[in-house]
Design a protein around this motif. Sequence first.
Motif, short mmCIF file in Angstrom:
data_model
loop_
_atom_site.label_atom_id
_atom_site.label_comp_id
_atom_site.label_asym_id
_atom_site.label_seq_id
_atom_site.Cartn_x
_atom_site.Cartn_y
_atom_site.Cartn_z
N UNK A 163 -36.21 -48.49 39.29
CA UNK A 163 -37.48 -48.22 39.96
C UNK A 163 -37.54 -49.03 41.25
N UNK A 164 -38.21 -48.47 42.22
CA UNK A 164 -38.38 -49.19 43.50
C UNK A 164 -39.84 -49.36 43.80
N UNK A 169 -36.81 -59.31 45.94
CA UNK A 169 -36.41 -57.90 45.84
C UNK A 169 -37.15 -57.30 44.66
N UNK A 170 -38.16 -56.47 44.92
CA UNK A 170 -39.01 -55.95 43.85
C UNK A 170 -38.42 -54.73 43.15
N UNK A 171 -37.23 -54.32 43.55
CA UNK A 171 -36.60 -53.19 42.88
C UNK A 171 -36.20 -53.60 41.46
N UNK A 172 -36.26 -52.65 40.55
CA UNK A 172 -35.89 -52.90 39.15
C UNK A 172 -34.70 -52.01 38.83
N UNK A 183 -35.56 -57.77 29.63
CA UNK A 183 -36.14 -56.57 30.24
C UNK A 183 -37.57 -56.84 30.68
N UNK A 184 -38.36 -57.46 29.82
CA UNK A 184 -39.77 -57.72 30.16
C UNK A 184 -39.89 -58.72 31.30
N UNK A 215 -41.60 -57.74 34.81
CA UNK A 215 -42.73 -58.52 35.34
C UNK A 215 -42.43 -59.00 36.76
N UNK A 216 -41.22 -59.47 36.99
CA UNK A 216 -40.84 -59.93 38.33
C UNK A 216 -40.92 -58.79 39.34
N UNK A 217 -40.44 -57.61 38.95
CA UNK A 217 -40.46 -56.49 39.90
C UNK A 217 -41.90 -56.04 40.16
N UNK A 218 -42.78 -56.17 39.17
CA UNK A 218 -44.18 -55.77 39.36
C UNK A 218 -44.95 -56.75 40.23
#
Length: 79
Positions: A78-79, A55-58, A42-43, A47-50
Motif C-alpha cells: 500500500x502507498x 517512507x509511509x509505503x507498506x 505486521x501490526x 502502524x508506522x505506515x499509517x
Amino acid sequence: MLETVAEKTGYPREMLGYTLEDIQDDPTLWRAIVHPDDRERVFEADAESNLGEGDSAFSMEYRMISKDGRIVWVQDEAT
C-alpha cells in the motif's frame, strides 16, 4: 483495509474465502486473520505506515488464515 481491497479486487473472497459481508460485519477481521506468528511485525509496520513517518509505503509478505483454516502467504502493498 480489507473492505477497500475487497470492493476493488475481490481478493479476500478469492484467496481467503471471506465475503465482503464478512469484512463489513467485522471491521477487525484483518487483524484477527493475520497469522499469530506474524502479527507483531505486521501490526508494527502497518502502524508506522499509517503515521506517515519516513517512507509511509507498506510492503510486506506475511501469512493469513483463510476461512477454511488454510495458511496463505500474501504480499501486501500500500502507498
